[in-house]
Design an enzyme around this catalytic site. Sequence first.
Site, PDB file in Angstrom:
ATOM      1  N   HIS A  92      44.182 -13.571  72.238  1.00 30.48           N
ATOM      2  CA  HIS A  92      45.152 -13.355  73.312  1.00 30.48           C
ATOM      3  C   HIS A  92      44.441 -12.749  74.524  1.00 30.48           C
ATOM      4  CE1 HIS A  92      48.643 -12.051  75.543  1.00 30.48           C
ATOM      5  NE2 HIS A  92      49.355 -12.854  74.775  1.00 30.48           N
ATOM      6  N   GLU A 165      47.438 -20.890  77.175  1.00 26.06           N
ATOM      7  CA  GLU A 165      48.096 -19.720  77.759  1.00 26.06           C
ATOM      8  C   GLU A 165      47.136 -19.030  78.734  1.00 26.06           C
ATOM      9  OE1 GLU A 165      51.166 -16.889  75.868  1.00 26.06           O
ATOM     10  OE2 GLU A 165      49.266 -15.880  75.588  1.00 26.06           O
TER      11      GLU A 165
HETATM   12  P1  13P Z   1      55.283 -13.827  78.616  1.00 22.39           P
HETATM   13  O1  13P Z   1      56.172 -14.837  77.942  1.00 22.39           O
HETATM   14  O2  13P Z   1      55.905 -12.509  78.848  1.00 22.39           O
HETATM   15  O3  13P Z   1      54.635 -14.401  79.845  1.00 22.39           O
HETATM   16  O4  13P Z   1      54.085 -13.515  77.597  1.00 22.39           O
HETATM   17  C1  13P Z   1      53.379 -14.573  77.077  1.00 22.39           C
HETATM   18  C2  13P Z   1      52.469 -14.088  76.039  1.00 22.39           C
HETATM   19  O5  13P Z   1      51.601 -13.280  76.291  1.00 22.39           O
HETATM   20  C3  13P Z   1      52.659 -14.637  74.689  1.00 22.39           C
HETATM   21  O6  13P Z   1      51.511 -14.508  73.929  1.00 22.39           O
END
Ligand code: 13P
Length: 246
Positions: A92, A165
């Site tokens: 992450h 992400e």
């Molecule tokens: P948000 O949905 O708050 O942008 O966070 C995403 C996240 O970090 C999921 O791993």
Amino acid sequence: MLILNWKMNPKSLTEANKLIFAYEKQIQDLKIKPRSILIAPPSLFLPVLVQKHPDFIFGGQNCSDQDQGALTGEISASMLKSAGAGFVILGHSERKKMGESLALINRKIIAALKNKIKVVLCFGEIVKPKNFQTAPSEWRRQAKILFNQLDQFKNLGRDLIVAFEPAWAISVNRQGSVSIEYLNLFIRWFRAETEKKIKHLPLIYGGSVDAKVVKLFQSAEIKGFLIGSKSLEPSEFGKISRAYYN
Ligand code: 13P
């Protein structure tokens, strides 16, 4: 699939249970297969939540790259597994900001897969590229390290989920986040680049996901969403579920 990353929330186990009961209310009228919603709570809560809420799959938000040793504060993949975790989120961007390198994340992926825990690997750049056409060179650099030595695992398509992400797309407004064109650029690049070595990895999307994003990305070839802040608001989770499962 919907994967809910609670990050360092909620404050107590009591609140965690309340949150899940509130989810159940939100989705009671939807036809959702049991165990198709995955929740990553703080790992301290895992054993109790796993016992109390068998309709959901629970997982960790991180694990060590080592199986055992004098590593104060660390939690190994096998410990997660024995606490009932079915998966672990690795790489992450918030952990990268705390100093995790790509090489360390690669070792964690290997440790988790060796312990038969599915991995949800967060993938993407930290800084928004000025020109999106330059992004693939950064993705290529990351993939080379993150996917190193994964060819030792059979069935990676079942055990490794890649969540696109980018850090810059987390908890921002829609205008500042990923567009469908950019998501499709990533999907095309990922398929072309990795398909020769690692076949059929499921892709999901994470970063400021709400019900509108779920609708907007409906046409993209992804298998689900990784949700952060909106997962802590049961009514928002309800809207996302209705957008996704209806
Ligand atoms: P948000 O949905 O708050 O942008 O966070 C995403 C996240 O970090 C999921 O791993």
